[in-house]
Design an enzyme around this catalytic site. Structure first.
Site, PDB file in Angstrom:
ATOM      1  N   ASP A 145       0.806  -1.217   0.000  1.00  0.00           N
ATOM      2  CA  ASP A 145       0.000   0.000   0.000  1.00  0.00           C
ATOM      3  C   ASP A 145       0.843   1.272   0.000  1.00  0.00           C
ATOM      4  O   ASP A 145       0.421   2.328   0.437  1.00  0.00           O
ATOM      5  CB  ASP A 145      -0.983  -0.004   1.177  1.00  0.00           C
ATOM      6  CG  ASP A 145      -0.267  -0.167   2.506  1.00  0.00           C
ATOM      7  OD1 ASP A 145       0.972  -0.345   2.504  1.00  0.00           O
ATOM      8  OD2 ASP A 145      -0.949  -0.114   3.541  1.00  0.00           O
TER       9      ASP A 145
ATOM     10  N   HIS B 128      23.720   2.914 -17.971  1.00  0.00           N
ATOM     11  CA  HIS B 128      22.674   3.309 -17.027  1.00  0.00           C
ATOM     12  C   HIS B 128      22.917   2.698 -15.648  1.00  0.00           C
ATOM     13  O   HIS B 128      22.004   2.166 -15.016  1.00  0.00           O
ATOM     14  CB  HIS B 128      21.288   2.926 -17.569  1.00  0.00           C
ATOM     15  CG  HIS B 128      20.887   3.759 -18.749  1.00  0.00           C
ATOM     16  ND1 HIS B 128      19.942   3.369 -19.666  1.00  0.00           N
ATOM     17  CD2 HIS B 128      21.335   4.974 -19.181  1.00  0.00           C
ATOM     18  CE1 HIS B 128      19.820   4.312 -20.600  1.00  0.00           C
ATOM     19  NE2 HIS B 128      20.660   5.288 -20.334  1.00  0.00           N
TER      20      HIS B 128
ATOM     21  N   ASP C 263      26.374  11.371 -14.038  1.00  0.00           N
ATOM     22  CA  ASP C 263      25.331  11.846 -14.952  1.00  0.00           C
ATOM     23  C   ASP C 263      24.125  12.129 -14.066  1.00  0.00           C
ATOM     24  O   ASP C 263      23.442  11.198 -13.623  1.00  0.00           O
ATOM     25  CB  ASP C 263      25.041  10.759 -15.995  1.00  0.00           C
ATOM     26  CG  ASP C 263      24.051  11.212 -17.066  1.00  0.00           C
ATOM     27  OD1 ASP C 263      23.333  12.200 -16.840  1.00  0.00           O
ATOM     28  OD2 ASP C 263      23.989  10.550 -18.123  1.00  0.00           O
TER      29      ASP C 263
ATOM     30  N   ASP D 231      20.256  17.843 -17.549  1.00  0.00           N
ATOM     31  CA  ASP D 231      20.826  16.517 -17.794  1.00  0.00           C
ATOM     32  C   ASP D 231      22.312  16.690 -18.077  1.00  0.00           C
ATOM     33  O   ASP D 231      22.689  17.009 -19.197  1.00  0.00           O
ATOM     34  CB  ASP D 231      20.088  15.885 -18.990  1.00  0.00           C
ATOM     35  CG  ASP D 231      20.605  14.493 -19.317  1.00  0.00           C
ATOM     36  OD1 ASP D 231      21.465  13.978 -18.577  1.00  0.00           O
ATOM     37  OD2 ASP D 231      20.144  13.921 -20.318  1.00  0.00           O
TER      38      ASP D 231
ATOM     39  N   HIS E  26      26.094   5.100 -28.105  1.00  0.00           N
ATOM     40  CA  HIS E  26      24.853   5.885 -28.001  1.00  0.00           C
ATOM     41  C   HIS E  26      24.898   7.122 -28.898  1.00  0.00           C
ATOM     42  O   HIS E  26      25.911   7.436 -29.508  1.00  0.00           O
ATOM     43  CB  HIS E  26      24.567   6.254 -26.536  1.00  0.00           C
ATOM     44  CG  HIS E  26      25.651   7.020 -25.846  1.00  0.00           C
ATOM     45  ND1 HIS E  26      25.867   8.361 -26.065  1.00  0.00           N
ATOM     46  CD2 HIS E  26      26.578   6.625 -24.938  1.00  0.00           C
ATOM     47  CE1 HIS E  26      26.865   8.757 -25.293  1.00  0.00           C
ATOM     48  NE2 HIS E  26      27.333   7.728 -24.619  1.00  0.00           N
TER      49      HIS E  26
ATOM     50  N   HIS F 192      19.881  14.445 -27.319  1.00  0.00           N
ATOM     51  CA  HIS F 192      18.424  14.249 -27.351  1.00  0.00           C
ATOM     52  C   HIS F 192      17.772  15.552 -26.923  1.00  0.00           C
ATOM     53  O   HIS F 192      18.393  16.374 -26.256  1.00  0.00           O
ATOM     54  CB  HIS F 192      18.019  13.091 -26.443  1.00  0.00           C
ATOM     55  CG  HIS F 192      18.510  13.199 -25.026  1.00  0.00           C
ATOM     56  ND1 HIS F 192      17.895  13.976 -24.073  1.00  0.00           N
ATOM     57  CD2 HIS F 192      19.594  12.665 -24.406  1.00  0.00           C
ATOM     58  CE1 HIS F 192      18.564  13.882 -22.928  1.00  0.00           C
ATOM     59  NE2 HIS F 192      19.604  13.104 -23.109  1.00  0.00           N
TER      60      HIS F 192
ATOM     61  N   HIS G 161      14.320  12.910 -21.675  1.00  0.00           N
ATOM     62  CA  HIS G 161      14.386  12.657 -23.123  1.00  0.00           C
ATOM     63  C   HIS G 161      13.101  13.257 -23.662  1.00  0.00           C
ATOM     64  O   HIS G 161      12.078  12.572 -23.745  1.00  0.00           O
ATOM     65  CB  HIS G 161      14.493  11.160 -23.436  1.00  0.00           C
ATOM     66  CG  HIS G 161      15.764  10.559 -22.883  1.00  0.00           C
ATOM     67  ND1 HIS G 161      15.884   9.234 -22.571  1.00  0.00           N
ATOM     68  CD2 HIS G 161      16.954  11.120 -22.587  1.00  0.00           C
ATOM     69  CE1 HIS G 161      17.112   9.001 -22.096  1.00  0.00           C
ATOM     70  NE2 HIS G 161      17.775  10.134 -22.099  1.00  0.00           N
TER      71      HIS G 161
ATOM     72  N   GLU H 123      26.417  14.970 -25.672  1.00  0.00           N
ATOM     73  CA  GLU H 123      27.024  14.073 -24.690  1.00  0.00           C
ATOM     74  C   GLU H 123      27.848  12.933 -25.286  1.00  0.00           C
ATOM     75  O   GLU H 123      27.499  11.766 -25.132  1.00  0.00           O
ATOM     76  CB  GLU H 123      25.937  13.494 -23.780  1.00  0.00           C
ATOM     77  CG  GLU H 123      24.713  12.938 -24.504  1.00  0.00           C
ATOM     78  CD  GLU H 123      23.678  12.380 -23.521  1.00  0.00           C
ATOM     79  OE1 GLU H 123      24.083  11.604 -22.638  1.00  0.00           O
ATOM     80  OE2 GLU H 123      22.502  12.702 -23.645  1.00  0.00           O
TER      81      GLU H 123
ATOM     82  N   TYR I 170      34.028   4.469 -24.041  1.00  0.00           N
ATOM     83  CA  TYR I 170      33.871   3.445 -23.011  1.00  0.00           C
ATOM     84  C   TYR I 170      34.793   2.269 -23.300  1.00  0.00           C
ATOM     85  O   TYR I 170      34.682   1.635 -24.352  1.00  0.00           O
ATOM     86  CB  TYR I 170      32.405   2.986 -22.953  1.00  0.00           C
ATOM     87  CG  TYR I 170      31.466   4.168 -22.836  1.00  0.00           C
ATOM     88  CD1 TYR I 170      31.220   4.758 -21.595  1.00  0.00           C
ATOM     89  CD2 TYR I 170      30.881   4.737 -23.967  1.00  0.00           C
ATOM     90  CE1 TYR I 170      30.392   5.868 -21.484  1.00  0.00           C
ATOM     91  CE2 TYR I 170      30.057   5.853 -23.861  1.00  0.00           C
ATOM     92  CZ  TYR I 170      29.824   6.416 -22.625  1.00  0.00           C
ATOM     93  OH  TYR I 170      29.014   7.518 -22.536  1.00  0.00           O
TER      94      TYR I 170
ATOM     95  N   ARG J 166      32.275  10.390 -20.200  1.00  0.00           N
ATOM     96  CA  ARG J 166      31.229  11.092 -20.949  1.00  0.00           C
ATOM     97  C   ARG J 166      31.205  12.536 -20.459  1.00  0.00           C
ATOM     98  O   ARG J 166      31.444  12.784 -19.262  1.00  0.00           O
ATOM     99  CB  ARG J 166      29.859  10.425 -20.736  1.00  0.00           C
ATOM    100  CG  ARG J 166      28.720  11.117 -21.478  1.00  0.00           C
ATOM    101  CD  ARG J 166      27.464  10.260 -21.583  1.00  0.00           C
ATOM    102  NE  ARG J 166      26.843   9.968 -20.307  1.00  0.00           N
ATOM    103  CZ  ARG J 166      26.852   8.780 -19.704  1.00  0.00           C
ATOM    104  NH1 ARG J 166      27.467   7.762 -20.281  1.00  0.00           N
ATOM    105  NH2 ARG J 166      26.258   8.602 -18.542  1.00  0.00           N
TER     106      ARG J 166
ATOM    107  N   GLU K 220      28.667  15.925 -20.845  1.00  0.00           N
ATOM    108  CA  GLU K 220      27.344  16.306 -21.354  1.00  0.00           C
ATOM    109  C   GLU K 220      26.948  17.711 -20.908  1.00  0.00           C
ATOM    110  O   GLU K 220      26.979  18.023 -19.721  1.00  0.00           O
ATOM    111  CB  GLU K 220      26.297  15.303 -20.833  1.00  0.00           C
ATOM    112  CG  GLU K 220      24.865  15.638 -21.225  1.00  0.00           C
ATOM    113  CD  GLU K 220      23.872  14.569 -20.776  1.00  0.00           C
ATOM    114  OE1 GLU K 220      24.160  13.861 -19.788  1.00  0.00           O
ATOM    115  OE2 GLU K 220      22.822  14.454 -21.417  1.00  0.00           O
TER     116      GLU K 220
HETATM  117 MN   LIG Z   1      21.361  12.841 -21.585  1.00  0.00          MN
END
Ligand SMILES: [Mn+2]
Length: 442
Positions: A35, A239, A256, A267, A346, A350, A357, A381, A385, A403, A405
């Site tokens: 709940d 991710h 990130d 972002d 990637h 975006h 996104h 970005e 890797y 990365r 960004e």
């Molecule tokens: Mn992004």
């Protein structure tokens, strides 16, 4: 800042609807376990058209016989409000939200049966609102068999409403830009604080906790998406959200994370050394990604596309991969075979806005790339890797994931980097790492 004109947005959408009714439900609570529920998050399209942040609401736009905005909201209920929070109720909603009519959401099934009549077309989210759509479809089916005149006929044609709203959301207005700029203040502070706090022996958890604190402390309202606090080889999981590993001397830390305000996202990714000093090889890879990112941003002006930005980025990264002796041959060959995609899997950017996104079109109705125009916002970005487990890589590169960004606003004269204040050059980062994190707690 001016109050957002939600009425104007609804009218704009209504003007694109001929002989059509649109039904746009807000979000409902989602069960986390038994709940308890996840924190409530309003549906972005509903939010964009109403500014209203309560669950279980439904917006209806009619064009027959009149153009009208009708909002269904939860009823005032002192008992329920004592348990789970205040409700605006239909009377206040009518006064505040500038719609033409309001009703309690309990009246929706009965009212929609009348409202559907006389409309040729129904616009709804056909993919992600199965419950409301099934209900409306069944009502249409029931009414369909009874039709005699236009005024007694339900819609026969069903359309997906989202693309119409996505187009409207592409260009941001001054308020939307201001929300994101304000959110960026906390995002900047949190990234700087993370650079200052990180040290061998600390944990990704501590960095995460500090950033969450700074994302909620001042004007921002929390994280726009799950923070990625990825040290060492964890940065090679795109991710990664476990955020619980110990920070090791000599490793990089990829973060990130971005705060949000009024559901408008920032972002941002930065990558920096846990101990505050880049090694020669880390700096070498970092400079390649940085050059790719700057090249990408240099193509951010009216008339360009995300695809072009991506192509320029891939060329710089591919040249870098050849220089690092990860790839052999020429840039053209490696672009042709997409060999670089193993290390850069990637896209470069975006759209960014109410959704991290953002739901804006990447192509026109004619399947051409959407061109940048004054007021669009997107991310840039690039990354590289090199997983620890990849034995085909030169050994000294394994375990490095980088990365960088930023968030870019297209303007009349070019662009504005909304995150330009967050350290990005190696020298700036090393200076930021040397600071005391406590100065960000004040
Ligand atoms: Mn992004």
């Amino acid at each position: 800042m001016f109050p957002t004109n939600f009425k104007e947005r609804r009218e704009k959408l209504l003007n694109t609807l001929t002989d059509a009714i649109a039904i746009i439900p807000g979000a409902t609570h989602v069960t986390k376990s038994h709940d308890t529920e996840y924190p409530f998050r309003q549906n972005s399209n509903f939010k964009y058209l109403t500014g209203f942040n309560e669950p279980d609401s439904i917006l209806v736009l009619t064009s027959y016989p009149d153009k009208k905005s009708i909002l269904f909201v939860r009823e005032k209920d002192p008992f329920m409000e004592m348990w789970s929070g205040r409700r605006m109720g239909p009377d206040k909603a009518l006064e505040i939200l500038e719609v033409d009519e309001t009703y309690t959401v309990e009246k929706f099934p009965e009212m929609i049966e009348k409202l559907l009549l006389g409309h040729e077309k129904l616009y709804m989210d056909l993919f992600d609102e199965p419950k409301t759509f099934a209900m409306v479809r069944d009502i249409c089916k029931k009414l369909y068999h009874r039709k005699k005149t236009r005024a007694s006929s339900p819609p026969k044609n069903f359309f997906h409403v989202n693309p119409l709203i996505e187009k409207m959301r592409l260009v941001k207005d001054q308020n939307e830009i201001q929300f994101m700029k304000t959110a960026m203040i906390a995002t900047n502070k949190a990234h700087r604080a993370a650079m200052a706090l990180a040290a061998p022996g600390r944990n990704e958890k501590e960095i995460n906790a500090l950033m969450q604190y700074l994302f909620t402390k001042d004007l921002s309202q929390g994280n726009a998406y799950d923070n990625i606090i990825a040290s060492g080889d964890n940065a090679n999981i795109l991710h990664y959200i476990e955020n619980n590993a110990e920070l090791k001397d000599g490793d990089l830390l990829l973060i990130d994370a971005g705060s949000e305000l009024n559901l408008y996202a920032t972002d941002i990714t930065r990558t920096f050394p846990v101990n505050g000093k880049f090694t020669t090889v880390q700096a070498e890879v970092y400079e390649i990604v940085l050059e790719a990112q700057k090249t990408a941003i240099s193509h951010a002006w009216i008339g360009r596309t995300l695809k072009e930005v991506h192509e320029h980025t891939c060329r710089v990264l591919t040249q870098g991969l050849i220089d690092l002796k990860v790839l052999k041959g020429s840039v053209d060959e490696n672009i042709e075979t997409a060999a670089f995609r193993k290390y850069y899997p990637h896209g470069t950017g975006h759209w960014l806005g109410l959704d991290v996104h953002d739901q804006n079109p990447y192509q026109t109705d004619e399947y051409e790339e959407t061109k940048f125009e004054d007021g669009v916002i997107f991310t840039v970005e690039p990354g590289l890797y090199f997983p620890k487990s990849d034995a085909t890589l030169p050994e000294h590169l394994r375990g490095i994931g980088i990365r960088i960004e930023d968030n870019i606003l297209i303007t009349q004269n070019g662009h504005e980097n909304l995150s330009a204040m967050i350290p990005k050059e190696i020298k700036e980062i090393e200076e930021a790492c040397a600071k005391d994190y406590k100065e960000f707690l004040l």
